[in-house]
Design an enzyme around this catalytic site. Structure first.
Site, PDB file in Angstrom:
ATOM      1  N   CYS A  26       4.678  22.694 -44.244  1.00 16.31           N
ATOM      2  CA  CYS A  26       5.153  24.069 -44.137  1.00 16.31           C
ATOM      3  C   CYS A  26       6.620  24.045 -43.730  1.00 16.31           C
ATOM      4  O   CYS A  26       7.154  22.986 -43.376  1.00 16.31           O
ATOM      5  CB  CYS A  26       4.353  24.784 -43.060  1.00 16.31           C
ATOM      6  SG  CYS A  26       4.486  23.911 -41.493  1.00 16.31           S
ATOM      7  N   CYS A 121       9.030  26.420 -34.166  1.00 17.71           N
ATOM      8  CA  CYS A 121       8.947  27.125 -35.445  1.00 17.71           C
ATOM      9  C   CYS A 121       9.149  28.629 -35.241  1.00 17.71           C
ATOM     10  O   CYS A 121       8.592  29.223 -34.323  1.00 17.71           O
ATOM     11  CB  CYS A 121       7.568  26.866 -36.062  1.00 17.71           C
ATOM     12  SG  CYS A 121       7.340  27.767 -37.583  1.00 17.71           S
ATOM     13  N   HIS A 149      -4.357  23.061 -26.777  1.00 10.29           N
ATOM     14  CA  HIS A 149      -3.365  22.804 -27.826  1.00 10.29           C
ATOM     15  C   HIS A 149      -1.968  23.177 -27.317  1.00 10.29           C
ATOM     16  O   HIS A 149      -1.790  24.205 -26.663  1.00 10.29           O
ATOM     17  CB  HIS A 149      -3.720  23.625 -29.065  1.00 10.29           C
ATOM     18  CG  HIS A 149      -2.932  23.264 -30.283  1.00 10.29           C
ATOM     19  ND1 HIS A 149      -1.622  23.651 -30.455  1.00 10.29           N
ATOM     20  CD2 HIS A 149      -3.253  22.551 -31.382  1.00 10.29           C
ATOM     21  CE1 HIS A 149      -1.179  23.199 -31.623  1.00 10.29           C
ATOM     22  NE2 HIS A 149      -2.150  22.522 -32.204  1.00 10.29           N
ATOM     23  N   GLU A 151       0.574  24.436 -28.716  1.00  9.71           N
ATOM     24  CA  GLU A 151       1.102  25.755 -29.090  1.00  9.71           C
ATOM     25  C   GLU A 151       0.463  26.853 -28.245  1.00  9.71           C
ATOM     26  O   GLU A 151       1.131  27.786 -27.807  1.00  9.71           O
ATOM     27  CB  GLU A 151       0.857  26.017 -30.585  1.00  9.71           C
ATOM     28  CG  GLU A 151       1.501  27.321 -31.028  1.00  9.71           C
ATOM     29  CD  GLU A 151       1.083  27.729 -32.421  1.00  9.71           C
ATOM     30  OE1 GLU A 151       1.057  26.877 -33.329  1.00  9.71           O
ATOM     31  OE2 GLU A 151       0.782  28.920 -32.602  1.00  9.71           O
ATOM     32  N   THR A 217      -0.978  30.099 -34.216  1.00  4.73           N
ATOM     33  CA  THR A 217      -0.701  30.424 -35.621  1.00  4.73           C
ATOM     34  C   THR A 217      -1.599  29.694 -36.617  1.00  4.73           C
ATOM     35  O   THR A 217      -1.675  30.078 -37.770  1.00  4.73           O
ATOM     36  CB  THR A 217       0.764  30.072 -35.973  1.00  4.73           C
ATOM     37  OG1 THR A 217       0.981  28.714 -35.616  1.00  4.73           O
ATOM     38  CG2 THR A 217       1.736  30.956 -35.250  1.00  4.73           C
ATOM     39  N   CYS A 258       0.860  32.278 -39.367  1.00  8.67           N
ATOM     40  CA  CYS A 258       2.072  32.007 -40.134  1.00  8.67           C
ATOM     41  C   CYS A 258       1.730  32.017 -41.617  1.00  8.67           C
ATOM     42  O   CYS A 258       0.572  31.871 -41.999  1.00  8.67           O
ATOM     43  CB  CYS A 258       2.668  30.674 -39.717  1.00  8.67           C
ATOM     44  SG  CYS A 258       1.845  29.297 -40.468  1.00  8.67           S
ATOM     45  N   SER A 288      -4.922  21.127 -35.976  1.00 14.34           N
ATOM     46  CA  SER A 288      -5.778  22.315 -35.921  1.00 14.34           C
ATOM     47  C   SER A 288      -5.899  22.977 -37.296  1.00 14.34           C
ATOM     48  O   SER A 288      -6.990  23.289 -37.759  1.00 14.34           O
ATOM     49  CB  SER A 288      -5.172  23.289 -34.911  1.00 14.34           C
ATOM     50  OG  SER A 288      -5.769  24.528 -34.996  1.00 14.34           O
ATOM     51  N   ASN A 289      -4.758  23.160 -37.970  1.00 15.20           N
ATOM     52  CA  ASN A 289      -4.836  23.890 -39.245  1.00 15.20           C
ATOM     53  C   ASN A 289      -5.624  23.092 -40.282  1.00 15.20           C
ATOM     54  O   ASN A 289      -6.324  23.660 -41.104  1.00 15.20           O
ATOM     55  CB  ASN A 289      -3.434  24.279 -39.734  1.00 15.20           C
ATOM     56  CG  ASN A 289      -2.689  23.147 -40.373  1.00 15.20           C
ATOM     57  OD1 ASN A 289      -2.853  22.879 -41.552  1.00 15.20           O
ATOM     58  ND2 ASN A 289      -1.883  22.433 -39.598  1.00 15.20           N
ATOM     59  N   SER A 350       0.753  19.703 -41.794  1.00 16.99           N
ATOM     60  CA  SER A 350       1.579  18.609 -41.268  1.00 16.99           C
ATOM     61  C   SER A 350       1.393  17.326 -42.080  1.00 16.99           C
ATOM     62  O   SER A 350       1.726  16.243 -41.624  1.00 16.99           O
ATOM     63  CB  SER A 350       1.232  18.369 -39.798  1.00 16.99           C
ATOM     64  OG  SER A 350      -0.155  18.254 -39.634  1.00 16.99           O
TER      65      SER A 350
HETATM   66  S1  SF4 Z   1       1.953  25.783 -39.457  1.00 19.44           S
HETATM   67 FE1  SF4 Z   1       3.012  25.956 -37.484  1.00 19.44          FE
HETATM   68  S2  SF4 Z   1       4.915  24.841 -37.798  1.00 19.44           S
HETATM   69 FE2  SF4 Z   1       4.119  25.312 -39.822  1.00 19.44          FE
HETATM   70  S3  SF4 Z   1       5.120  27.240 -40.473  1.00 19.44           S
HETATM   71 FE3  SF4 Z   1       3.159  27.693 -39.478  1.00 19.44          FE
HETATM   72  S4  SF4 Z   1       3.646  28.097 -37.339  1.00 19.44           S
HETATM   73 FE4  SF4 Z   1       5.351  26.997 -38.251  1.00 19.44          FE
END
Ligand code: SF4
Length: 381
Positions: A26, A121, A149, A151, A217, A258, A288-289, A350
Site C-alpha cells: 500500500c 502513514c 498491535h 497501531e 485501519t 484505509c 493484521s491485514n 506489507s
Molecule cells: S495498510 Fe496501514 S500503512 Fe498501508 S495505507 Fe493502510 S493505514 Fe497506511
C-alpha cells in the site's frame, strides 16, 4: 468511479490462477520503506534505529537489518535495546503504524527528532484526527483494534490524550461493553474486564454516555461496521433516541479504514466469486491485514497462509500458518487431482509483489504449462 474488483485470470492450461485485482503493498508501506532506505543512504556512519518492525514483513525487515538498521522494540512493545543506550546523535525511524505519545516524549527528551524520520502513514493519522474531532465534542472514543498491535496502542495513546478511550478487540468485547451502557452489568466490573484497555481516570458512570467508534485501519471493514452499528443501536434503545437526535450520543465516524485495506478486502470478495480449489494468501504471519484476508477466504474454501514461496515444499506438501492458533502446520495432498486446478491468490498490504510472483512461478513449475509464466506476464504488459 466504481472500482473493478474482478480478479485477473492467469491461464496456464492445466493450472489457472486467479489473482486478486488489488493486492500487496500500500502507499503507507511503500512510503515507509522508501524513507528508511533513503535515511540509510543519507546518513553514513550514523546509528539508525527503527522503533519496531517497519512493516509486518520478515523479508523487508531482514533487508533493513542487513543494511545496519537495528530494532528498538518487538512488535508487542517488548524492549530489545533500552532507550538509555540512545544518544541525541542517533536516528530513530517511527514506523508506518505510528507510535504512542509517551514514546515520542521519551525520544524528544533524549534529543532525538521524532518529526524528521517519521513514516507514520497518513491513513493512520486520519484516524487520530478523527478521534480528536470526536474528543472535542466530548465523545468517548471506542477503538476497534487488536489491543497489543502497535497501531492500536498508538491510536489509543493519541485518543486518550484528548478524551476517555477504550479498546474493543471484537464483537464479543463490544457486547460486553454494551452491558455497562445498558446497566445490565455492575459498573465496577468494567475495570477488571477491560483492564489495560481503558484510559487513565476512565469513569464508567459518565464516560459511556456519548461514544464514537474508530478503528485500527487494517481491521475487517465488515467487523468494524457491525460493531459501530451494534453500539449505535444500543445507544438508541438505551436513551430512547430518534434518528434526529442520535448524534447527541453517538458520533458518526465512518471510513476510518484505509483505502488499501478496503480495496484488498473488496478484491477478495471479488476473488471469492470464482469457483476454485483452494486459496493462497501471502504475507507476514503477524500482519493484521493479511490475516483478515485469510479469514475471508477460509469461509469459502481451503486457504493456505504462507510468508514466501519456500513454504510450498512440493506439489504434495505445503507448510502454512494457522493464525488462529499461531502455529505453522504442514498439510499434505493440498493440490487436488483436477484438470485444470484453480487457485485464488492474494497478498497483504506489507507483502512485496516479488513474493507473489515467486509463489506463482513455484506453483506453475509443478505443471506442464501450455504457456510459460513469462508469456502470460507479457500478455499483460
Ligand atoms: S495498510 Fe496501514 S500503512 Fe498501508 S495505507 Fe493502510 S493505514 Fe497506511
Amino acid at each position: 468511479m466504481k472500482k473493478d474488483f474482478k480478479p485477473t485470470l492467469l491461464d496456464f492450461g492445466s493450472v489457472q490462477i486467479y489473482l486478486a485485482r488489488h493486492f500487496g503493498f500500500c502507499y503507507g508501506v511503500e512510503n515507509a520503506i522508501e524513507i528508511a532506505f533513503k535515511t540509510i543512504d543519507e546518513n553514513p556512519g550514523k546509528r539508525i534505529f527503527l522503533l519496531s518492525e517497519m512493516i509486518h514483513n520478515p523479508k523487508v525487515n531482514a533487508d533493513l537489518t542487513e543494511r545496519g538498521i537495528r530494532f528498538l522494540q518487538e512488535p508487542n512493545g517488548k524492549q530489545l535495546i533500552p532507550f538509555e543506550e540512545l544518544t541525541k546523535d542517533d536516528i530513530v525511524i517511527i514506523p508506518a503504524f505510528g507510535t504512542t505519545l509517551a514514546i515520542e516524549e521519551r525520544l524528544k527528551a533524549i534529543g532525538i527528532s521524532v518529526e524528521k524520520y517519521n513514516t507514520t502513514c497518513p491513513f493512520v493519522e486520519k484516524v487520530w484526527n478523527r478521534s480528536e474531532q470526536i474528543a472535542k465534542k466530548n465523545y468517548t472514543v471506542i477503538v476497534h483494534g487488536k489491543p497489543t498491535h502497535e497501531e492500536t496502542r498508538a491510536t489509543f495513546s493519541h485518543a486518550a490524550a484528548n478524551t476517555a478511550t477504550v479498546v474493543v478487540n471484537d464483537m464479543a468485547d463490544a457486547i460486553q461493553l454494551s452491558k455497562y451502557i445498558t446497566g445490565e452489568k455492575p459498573l465496577d466490573e468494567f475495570y477488571a474486564e477491560f483492564k489495560g484497555r481503558y484510559s487513565e481516570n476512565f469513569d464508567v458512570t459518565k464516560d459511556l454516555q456519548r461514544i464514537g467508534v474508530v478503528n485500527q485501519t487494517t481491521m475487517l471493514a465488515s467487523d468494524t461496521q457491525a460493531i459501530a452499528d451494534f453500539l449505535k443501536t444500543v445507544m438508541v434503545s438505551t436513551h430512547e433516541l430518534t434518528e434526529a437526535n442520535t448524534e447527541e450520543r453517538f458520533a458518526e465516524t465512518r471510513d476510518t479504514l484505509c483505502y488499501a485495506t478496503n480495496d484488498n478486502q473488496s478484491a477478495v470478495y471479488g476473488l471469492l466469486q470464482q469457483d476454485a480449489n483452494f486459496a493462497i494468501v501471502v504475507g507476514g504471519y503477524n500482519s493484521s491485514n493479511t490475516s483478515h484476508l485469510v479469514e475471508l477466504c477460509e469461509e469459502k474454501l481451503p486457504t493456505y497462509f504462507i510468508n514466501d514461496a519456500g513454504k510450498i515444499i512440493s506439489d504434495k506438501t505445503i507448510r502454512h500458518f494457522d493464525f488462529h492458533h499461531k502455529e505453522e502446520l504442514i498439510s499434505n495432498d493440498y493440490m487436488p487431482e483436477k484438470d485444470p486446478v484453480k487457485i485464488l491468490i492474494t497478498s497483504g498490504a506489507s507483502c512485496p509483489d516479488a513474493l507473489v510472483e515467486e509463489v506463482i512461478r513455484k506453483i506453475v513449475s509443478f505443471f506442464k504449462p501450455a504457456i510459460s509464466v513469462d508469456k502470460v506476464v507479457e500478455s499483460f504488459a
